[in-house]
Design an enzyme around this catalytic site. Structure first.
Site, mmCIF file in Angstrom:
data_model
loop_
_atom_site.group_PDB
_atom_site.id
_atom_site.type_symbol
_atom_site.label_atom_id
_atom_site.label_comp_id
_atom_site.label_asym_id
_atom_site.label_seq_id
_atom_site.Cartn_x
_atom_site.Cartn_y
_atom_site.Cartn_z
ATOM 1 N N TRP A 29 0.866 6.213 13.420
ATOM 2 C CA TRP A 29 -0.572 5.972 13.298
ATOM 3 C C TRP A 29 -0.882 5.317 11.950
ATOM 4 O O TRP A 29 -0.423 5.761 10.904
ATOM 5 C CB TRP A 29 -1.345 7.296 13.419
ATOM 6 C CG TRP A 29 -2.780 7.168 13.019
ATOM 7 C CD1 TRP A 29 -3.770 6.562 13.726
ATOM 8 C CD2 TRP A 29 -3.380 7.644 11.812
ATOM 9 N NE1 TRP A 29 -4.962 6.628 13.039
ATOM 10 C CE2 TRP A 29 -4.749 7.288 11.859
ATOM 11 C CE3 TRP A 29 -2.896 8.325 10.693
ATOM 12 C CZ2 TRP A 29 -5.631 7.598 10.830
ATOM 13 C CZ3 TRP A 29 -3.768 8.633 9.663
ATOM 14 C CH2 TRP A 29 -5.125 8.264 9.741
ATOM 15 N N SER A 95 5.865 9.267 15.272
ATOM 16 C CA SER A 95 4.554 9.886 15.367
ATOM 17 C C SER A 95 3.787 9.374 16.587
ATOM 18 O O SER A 95 4.230 9.523 17.717
ATOM 19 C CB SER A 95 3.780 9.653 14.059
ATOM 20 O OG SER A 95 2.610 10.418 14.004
ATOM 21 N N MET A 96 2.652 8.692 16.391
ATOM 22 C CA MET A 96 1.881 8.143 17.506
ATOM 23 C C MET A 96 2.709 7.164 18.335
ATOM 24 O O MET A 96 2.545 7.063 19.554
ATOM 25 C CB MET A 96 0.643 7.445 16.972
ATOM 26 C CG MET A 96 -0.189 6.744 18.035
ATOM 27 S SD MET A 96 -1.562 5.824 17.319
ATOM 28 C CE MET A 96 -2.110 4.909 18.762
ATOM 29 N N ASP A 227 7.368 20.044 9.417
ATOM 30 C CA ASP A 227 6.358 19.032 9.741
ATOM 31 C C ASP A 227 4.997 19.716 9.889
ATOM 32 O O ASP A 227 4.792 20.544 10.775
ATOM 33 C CB ASP A 227 6.739 18.320 11.037
ATOM 34 C CG ASP A 227 5.917 17.067 11.302
ATOM 35 O OD1 ASP A 227 4.713 17.072 10.978
ATOM 36 O OD2 ASP A 227 6.467 16.098 11.844
ATOM 37 N N HIS A 256 6.539 15.181 7.934
ATOM 38 C CA HIS A 256 6.215 14.192 8.961
ATOM 39 C C HIS A 256 6.733 12.804 8.604
ATOM 40 O O HIS A 256 6.972 11.996 9.487
ATOM 41 C CB HIS A 256 4.694 14.149 9.149
ATOM 42 C CG HIS A 256 4.266 13.530 10.441
ATOM 43 N ND1 HIS A 256 4.672 14.009 11.673
ATOM 44 C CD2 HIS A 256 3.457 12.463 10.713
ATOM 45 C CE1 HIS A 256 4.136 13.271 12.630
ATOM 46 N NE2 HIS A 256 3.411 12.328 12.087
#
Length: 276
Positions: A29, A95-96, A227, A256
């Protein structure tokens, strides 16, 4: 300049280094493809063709102010793959980007895909629900969006401590130099405000659990044990349960942002997986 022209007339910038078996990186993201600098350098020097593109509204891609829904974003990924005629492809998401990958597989299939690596993924979802009682309340996601609307640079800078699991010692933290953290923040702030907010909402609110069944190729899940954005039990362990035959590797102390904090181990794990 190398661009993919999508079916809705949006130009997507991509960078390509190396020759050999193709690897396509799908970013986190608010990050452009530039986030993958250390992975692309390492892998491209070891006989792999490394490609990373900038999601619409990110980096050097067009900012059309529209198309920030998971279907369109996954279709953008499909158009990158098709226009570059990538086959026997390894998809690496962060992630995203992991959500976009599994949704792409559900919409477009696996005919071009050899394997998938999901790094610090938000799949199968972070929003609180009956299936995910420990998830993020919808109100918390909207509060984060409000903070971005008020002072986006401050929100992103404050979030870096949690993102990289730096603790209270930042910027004098041992995991990353302050210069590296500032570089990451600059990359995030290059993202369009519209894209940042809409993609945040999509990433938080989408339930990717049904899409996991479409991931039928060899899949490696790499996740930090600490995370704070996508907790291990909420995301990685549930993802592995939803993808038959997938493998989970955890990183002690990992937050993360392992693409920077644990880049040496991550690079070796990716190389072994791709070449193995």
């Amino acid at each position: 300049m190398p661009y993919i022209h999508t079916s809705d007339s949006t130009r997507l910038y991509y960078r390509e280094w190396g020759m050999g078996t193709p690897v396509l990186f799908v970013s986190a993201w608010a990050f452009s493809g530039a986030m993958w600098e250390y992975q692309m350098l390492h892998l491209s020097e070891r006989g792999l063709r490394c490609i990373a593109f900038d999601r619409r509204g990110h980096g050097r891609s067009d900012d059309p102010g529209r198309g920030f829904d998971i279907d369109r974003l996954s279709d953008d990924l499909a158009e990158v793959i098709e226009q570059l005629d990538l086959r026997d492809l390894t998809l690496v998401g962060n992630s995203m980007g992991c959500g976009e990958i599994v949704h792409y597989l559900a919409r477009h299939g696996t005919s071009r895909i050899a394997r998938v690596a999901l790094v610090s993924g938000v799949t199968p979802g972070t929003l609180k629900s009956a299936e995910n009682p420990q998830g993020l309340p919808k109100e918390a996601a909207e509060f984060a969006i409000m903070k971005m609307q008020q002072d986006r640079p401050l929100y992103m800078t404050d979030g870096a401590i949690k993102y990289f699991n730096l603790g209270s010692t930042w910027p004098a933290a041992p995991l990353l130099s302050s210069e590296m953290v500032q570089w990451a923040i600059r990359l995030i702030l290059e993202c369009s405000p519209k894209a940042s907010i809409e993609c945040f909402r999509i990433s938080a609110q989408t339930n990717f659990l049904p899409d996991l069944r479409a991931c039928t190729v060899p899949t490696l899940v790499l996740h930090g044990e600490n995370d704070q954005i996508a907790p291990l039990d909420m995301c990685a362990r549930r993802t592995v349960q939803g993808i038959v035959g997938s493998e989970l590797k955890t990183y002690p102390g990992g937050g993360h942002g392992m693409f920077l904090t644990h880049k040496e181990r991550l690079n070796e794990d990716l190389l072994t997986f791709i070449q193995g």
